[in-house]
Enzyme design. Sequence first.
Site, PDB file in Angstrom:
ATOM      1  CG  HIS A  79      32.082  48.240  28.739  1.00 15.78           C
ATOM      2  ND1 HIS A  79      30.942  47.509  28.586  1.00 15.78           N
ATOM      3  CD2 HIS A  79      32.846  47.534  29.615  1.00 15.78           C
ATOM      4  CE1 HIS A  79      30.991  46.415  29.336  1.00 15.78           C
ATOM      5  NE2 HIS A  79      32.154  46.408  29.969  1.00 15.78           N
ATOM      6  CB  CYS A 124      35.747  46.041  33.082  1.00 19.82           C
ATOM      7  SG  CYS A 124      34.026  45.592  32.739  1.00 19.82           S
TER       8      CYS A 124
HETATM    9  P1  NAD Z   1      34.513  33.277  32.568  1.00 20.25           P
HETATM   10  O1  NAD Z   1      33.239  32.543  32.534  1.00 20.25           O
HETATM   11  O2  NAD Z   1      35.164  33.685  31.290  1.00 20.25           O
HETATM   12  O3  NAD Z   1      35.607  32.437  33.387  1.00 20.25           O
HETATM   13  C1  NAD Z   1      35.299  31.816  34.601  1.00 20.25           C
HETATM   14  C2  NAD Z   1      36.032  30.493  34.649  1.00 20.25           C
HETATM   15  O4  NAD Z   1      35.807  29.872  35.910  1.00 20.25           O
HETATM   16  C3  NAD Z   1      35.545  29.508  33.578  1.00 20.25           C
HETATM   17  O5  NAD Z   1      36.688  28.909  32.977  1.00 20.25           O
HETATM   18  C4  NAD Z   1      34.726  28.480  34.374  1.00 20.25           C
HETATM   19  O6  NAD Z   1      34.783  27.189  33.799  1.00 20.25           O
HETATM   20  C5  NAD Z   1      35.468  28.510  35.703  1.00 20.25           C
HETATM   21  N1  NAD Z   1      34.711  28.020  36.841  1.00 20.25           N
HETATM   22  C6  NAD Z   1      33.377  27.870  36.964  1.00 20.25           C
HETATM   23  N2  NAD Z   1      33.084  27.362  38.184  1.00 20.25           N
HETATM   24  C7  NAD Z   1      34.247  27.205  38.840  1.00 20.25           C
HETATM   25  C8  NAD Z   1      34.624  26.741  40.120  1.00 20.25           C
HETATM   26  N3  NAD Z   1      33.693  26.323  41.014  1.00 20.25           N
HETATM   27  N4  NAD Z   1      35.924  26.713  40.447  1.00 20.25           N
HETATM   28  C9  NAD Z   1      36.869  27.130  39.589  1.00 20.25           C
HETATM   29  N5  NAD Z   1      36.594  27.585  38.341  1.00 20.25           N
HETATM   30  C10 NAD Z   1      35.287  27.627  37.988  1.00 20.25           C
HETATM   31  O7  NAD Z   1      34.260  34.538  33.516  1.00 20.25           O
HETATM   32  P2  NAD Z   1      35.074  35.896  33.520  1.00 20.25           P
HETATM   33  O8  NAD Z   1      34.516  36.788  32.477  1.00 20.25           O
HETATM   34  O9  NAD Z   1      36.544  35.615  33.524  1.00 20.25           O
HETATM   35  O10 NAD Z   1      34.596  36.500  34.909  1.00 20.25           O
HETATM   36  C11 NAD Z   1      35.201  36.109  36.126  1.00 20.25           C
HETATM   37  C12 NAD Z   1      34.968  37.209  37.137  1.00 20.25           C
HETATM   38  O11 NAD Z   1      35.558  38.417  36.644  1.00 20.25           O
HETATM   39  C13 NAD Z   1      33.500  37.555  37.421  1.00 20.25           C
HETATM   40  O12 NAD Z   1      33.380  37.977  38.757  1.00 20.25           O
HETATM   41  C14 NAD Z   1      33.237  38.731  36.495  1.00 20.25           C
HETATM   42  O13 NAD Z   1      32.195  39.556  36.924  1.00 20.25           O
HETATM   43  C15 NAD Z   1      34.589  39.452  36.582  1.00 20.25           C
HETATM   44  N6  NAD Z   1      34.889  40.326  35.464  1.00 20.25           N
HETATM   45  C16 NAD Z   1      34.631  39.947  34.177  1.00 20.25           C
HETATM   46  C17 NAD Z   1      34.909  40.819  33.144  1.00 20.25           C
HETATM   47  C18 NAD Z   1      34.604  40.473  31.717  1.00 20.25           C
HETATM   48  O14 NAD Z   1      34.309  41.357  30.946  1.00 20.25           O
HETATM   49  N7  NAD Z   1      34.691  39.250  31.301  1.00 20.25           N
HETATM   50  C19 NAD Z   1      35.474  42.079  33.410  1.00 20.25           C
HETATM   51  C20 NAD Z   1      35.785  42.414  34.726  1.00 20.25           C
HETATM   52  C21 NAD Z   1      35.475  41.528  35.756  1.00 20.25           C
END
Ligand code: NAD
Length: 355
Positions: free
Chosen positions: A220, A140
């Site tokens: 942020h 992000c």
């Molecule tokens: P999150 O924890 O909210 O969601 C991840 C999901 O994946 C959960 O539902 C979890 O149960 C599931 N999961 C776990 N293991 C798994 C597997 N083996 N197979 C399939 N699903 C599985 O995480 P998020 O915040 O959505 O982050 C996901 C990605 O996006 C990360 O790389 C993170 O760095 C990136 N990201 C997050 C944000 C943020 O602010 N939340 C912003 C930009 C990028």
Amino acid sequence: MIRVGVNGYGTIGKRVADAIGAQPDMTLTGVAKTQPNYEAEAAVRKGYPLYAAIPERSDRFAEAGIDLAGEVEDLIIASDVIVDATPSGIGEANCELYRQYETPAILQGGEDADAVDASFVARANYDDAIDADVVRVVSCNTTGLSRLLAPLQETYGVEKARVTLIRRGGDPGQVDRGPINDILPDPITVPSHHGPDVNTIYPDVNIDTLGVKVPATLMHLHSVNITLESEPSAAEVRELLSAESRLFLVPQEAGIDGTGKLKEFAMDTGRPRGDLWENCIWADSISTDGRDLYLFQSIHQEADVVPENIDAIRAITDRESQADSMAITDDRLGVGLESLFEGIRQRVVPHSADD
Ligand code: NAD
């Protein structure tokens, strides 16, 4: 139609799944979940085919009374592209499976740049993702910084960027990040990882970043100082940035004085989940002193990467040009908040799949 599956249905995955549903040229083949929790329940209510991300856990869904459409490999087979929105590190491990089925995949910012063919921000380097096997939509913060740097670099040249990122401690649902009551230099060392990450998009931009974490969940805040190669006035910079659909210049008259009111505004306008897909730049913070530019921008961490994932899907399948893809995405999601009191108001919420 591009058939897209979403593996990992959390903060980012559920937003990307909804955004896919709003596109005229995409169909959501389904979403993969690890467990039958509230998000699985919401996916079922939306009518999204649900797949077991971890096949050994399929029974748990049956016990919860949730019908599965299959296992994650079935989702991959049914899809032209997979968006992997699993927690950091899992996306990279999943790539073996995607490569096995020759299915292109889009990973998220938590993965290493080295694990992918290209890091991606639509406004900056769309073409780098064309026909790649694995692309990473950057974090992000990196997305927000790259979107800002793009027009400045093209128009004035960037000699040096110095950015302090005041980062939310966790997302609203991340209870494991709290309770917190502190202000952390994070990392204590300089630069933070954000500057080098921007260099995966703009290898030649000279940028230093410092990270601070605060006990907040909403957004942020970036405190930006960029030394440009030429000397525009603040008014000229304001005009340049306001022409960018993914940059929202928050006008003073709106009475929005912080991230709380920005989120309130998003909810008042009917944005799903109160999402702000645009960088939110306080118009009056844009100031110049010779070649030095200063501004504050806020980034909604849960939302700004969503349009980028949609564009990455078109780029990796080589379906549209950068300009056309961004225009379709913006139109269908309603990206493009503008100065609140000028001109005709355009749509700022997504189309439904049937529109
Ligand atoms: P999150 O924890 O909210 O969601 C991840 C999901 O994946 C959960 O539902 C979890 O149960 C599931 N999961 C776990 N293991 C798994 C597997 N083996 N197979 C399939 N699903 C599985 O995480 P998020 O915040 O959505 O982050 C996901 C990605 O996006 C990360 O790389 C993170 O760095 C990136 N990201 C997050 C944000 C943020 O602010 N939340 C912003 C930009 C990028």
